[in-house]
Motif scaffolding. Structure first.
Motif, PDB file in Angstrom:
ATOM      1  N   THR A   8       3.838  25.732  -4.724  1.00  0.00           N
ATOM      2  CA  THR A   8       3.622  27.098  -4.558  1.00  0.00           C
ATOM      3  C   THR A   8       2.562  27.219  -3.508  1.00  0.00           C
ATOM      4  O   THR A   8       1.820  26.140  -2.888  1.00  0.00           O
ATOM      5  CB  THR A   8       3.163  27.916  -5.601  1.00  0.00           C
ATOM      6  OG1 THR A   8       3.350  29.362  -5.359  1.00  0.00           O
ATOM      7  CG2 THR A   8       1.715  27.626  -6.088  1.00  0.00           C
ATOM      8  N   CYS A  10      -0.469  30.208  -3.072  1.00  0.00           N
ATOM      9  CA  CYS A  10      -1.057  31.522  -3.551  1.00  0.00           C
ATOM     10  C   CYS A  10      -1.973  32.056  -2.366  1.00  0.00           C
ATOM     11  O   CYS A  10      -2.238  33.126  -2.515  1.00  0.00           O
ATOM     12  CB  CYS A  10      -1.661  30.902  -4.931  1.00  0.00           C
ATOM     13  SG  CYS A  10      -0.851  31.009  -6.294  1.00  0.00           S
ATOM     14  N   PRO A  13       0.011  31.588   4.061  1.00  0.00           N
ATOM     15  CA  PRO A  13       1.193  31.037   4.066  1.00  0.00           C
ATOM     16  C   PRO A  13       1.270  29.837   4.936  1.00  0.00           C
ATOM     17  O   PRO A  13       0.429  29.476   5.707  1.00  0.00           O
ATOM     18  CB  PRO A  13       1.979  32.109   4.745  1.00  0.00           C
ATOM     19  CG  PRO A  13       1.072  32.824   5.510  1.00  0.00           C
ATOM     20  CD  PRO A  13      -0.127  32.919   4.794  1.00  0.00           C
ATOM     21  N   SER A  39       8.333  27.428  -4.721  1.00  0.00           N
ATOM     22  CA  SER A  39       8.092  28.758  -4.794  1.00  0.00           C
ATOM     23  C   SER A  39       8.893  29.569  -3.686  1.00  0.00           C
ATOM     24  O   SER A  39       8.790  28.997  -2.479  1.00  0.00           O
ATOM     25  CB  SER A  39       6.582  29.230  -4.886  1.00  0.00           C
ATOM     26  OG  SER A  39       6.396  30.435  -4.511  1.00  0.00           O
ATOM     27  N   CYS A  41       7.453  31.835  -2.480  1.00  0.00           N
ATOM     28  CA  CYS A  41       6.332  32.238  -1.378  1.00  0.00           C
ATOM     29  C   CYS A  41       5.419  31.059  -0.929  1.00  0.00           C
ATOM     30  O   CYS A  41       4.210  30.704  -1.254  1.00  0.00           O
ATOM     31  CB  CYS A  41       5.364  33.144  -2.421  1.00  0.00           C
ATOM     32  SG  CYS A  41       6.028  34.786  -2.943  1.00  0.00           S
ATOM     33  N   SER A  50       2.902  35.241   2.928  1.00  0.00           N
ATOM     34  CA  SER A  50       4.185  34.771   2.301  1.00  0.00           C
ATOM     35  C   SER A  50       4.550  35.589   1.064  1.00  0.00           C
ATOM     36  O   SER A  50       5.575  35.519   0.396  1.00  0.00           O
ATOM     37  CB  SER A  50       3.642  33.454   1.659  1.00  0.00           C
ATOM     38  OG  SER A  50       3.056  33.373   0.609  1.00  0.00           O
ATOM     39  N   ARG A  56       2.902  36.762  -4.717  1.00  0.00           N
ATOM     40  CA  ARG A  56       2.568  35.445  -5.070  1.00  0.00           C
ATOM     41  C   ARG A  56       2.186  34.942  -6.271  1.00  0.00           C
ATOM     42  O   ARG A  56       2.599  33.992  -6.752  1.00  0.00           O
ATOM     43  CB  ARG A  56       1.451  35.179  -3.946  1.00  0.00           C
ATOM     44  CG  ARG A  56       1.604  35.180  -2.525  1.00  0.00           C
ATOM     45  CD  ARG A  56       0.686  34.635  -1.596  1.00  0.00           C
ATOM     46  NE  ARG A  56      -0.759  35.030  -1.704  1.00  0.00           N
ATOM     47  CZ  ARG A  56      -1.230  36.196  -1.238  1.00  0.00           C
ATOM     48  NH1 ARG A  56      -0.567  37.095  -0.379  1.00  0.00           N
ATOM     49  NH2 ARG A  56      -2.560  36.158  -1.551  1.00  0.00           N
ATOM     50  N   ASP A  74      -0.605  23.709  -5.312  1.00  0.00           N
ATOM     51  CA  ASP A  74      -0.516  24.571  -4.494  1.00  0.00           C
ATOM     52  C   ASP A  74      -0.819  23.897  -3.165  1.00  0.00           C
ATOM     53  O   ASP A  74      -1.752  23.273  -2.883  1.00  0.00           O
ATOM     54  CB  ASP A  74      -1.779  25.749  -4.762  1.00  0.00           C
ATOM     55  CG  ASP A  74      -1.827  26.948  -3.751  1.00  0.00           C
ATOM     56  OD1 ASP A  74      -1.712  26.565  -2.635  1.00  0.00           O
ATOM     57  OD2 ASP A  74      -1.475  27.823  -4.322  1.00  0.00           O
TER      58      ASP A  74
END
Length: 167
Positions: A8, A10, A13, A39, A41, A50, A56, A74
C-alpha cells in the motif's frame, strides 16, 4: 507455499514512473514465496494524491480485513501518512495480528499501530529490495521469514539490526 502480503501507500503517492519498479518488486517478492496484493491507493490519481486520507485508510483497512494477508508493507513515504490515522479501526487492526512495515513518515502509523494494538510494526522500506545492496537486502529479507509466516521475533530483530547499518 505462497504467503499473501499487502502493498500500500498511505502517504505520498507513487509517481507513475514507479510502475516498472513495482512490477520488479512484486516479482522479487513472488520469487521469495510471497503473493503481493496491491492496494488501489498506490499511484498519483492526477491530484497529487493517491486518494483522500479516508480512501487511503480504507485501502489499508481492506488489507487488514483480508484473512489471508499476513503482513502489510507500505512503499510510500513523504508527509501525508498522518492523514489516515483518524480513519483507522484499531480494534480490527489488533484482532488481525498483522505487522505493518513502513519507513519515513510512516513512523506515525508504525507507532500508532504498535501503541494502540500491541501488534508488531517495523520501520523498514521494502523498496530496499530493489536498490543499492539489493542482493544483500533480499537475503536478509528471506532469512527474516524462514519457513512460514509469521517470522519469529528473533529473526525479525536480527533482520532489522542487519538492515539498519547500511542506511
Amino acid at each position: 507455499m505462497s504467503h499473501k502480503i499487502g502493498i500500500t501507500a498511505c502517504s505520498n503517492p507513487m509517481h507513475p514512473s514507479f510502475s516498472a519498479d513495482l512490477a520488479r518488486l512484486c516479482q522479487i517478492l513472488r520469487e521469495l514465496g510471497f503473493d503481493p496484493v496491491l492496494s488501489p491507493c498506490l499511484f498519483d490519481n492526477g491530484s497529487g494524491f493517491s486518494g483522500t486520507g479516508a480512501e487511503r485508510a480504507d485501502a489499508l483497512m481492506n488489507l487488514y480485513c483480508d484473512p489471508e494477508i499476513t503482513d502489510i508493507f507500505d512503499v510510500s513515504g513523504g508527509d501525508m501518512a498522518n492523514e489516515v490515522l483518524p480513519y483507522l479501526d484499531f480494534s480490527v487492526i489488533a484482532a488481525s495480528g498483522k505487522r505493518f512495515w513502513g519507513y519515513s513518515d510512516l513512523t506515525t502509523i508504525v507507532n500508532a499501530v504498535t501503541t494502540a494494538t500491541g501488534n508488531e510494526s517495523m520501520l523498514y522500506q521494502v523498496r530496499n529490495l530493489l536498490y543499492d545492496h539489493s542482493a544483500e537486502q533480499i537475503t536478509l529479507f528471506q532469512n527474516a521469514f524462514p519457513g512460514s509466516l509469521p517470522a519469529s521475533s528473533t529473526s525479525l530483530a536480527h533482520f532489522c539490526r542487519a538492515i539498519t547499518w547500511k542506511v
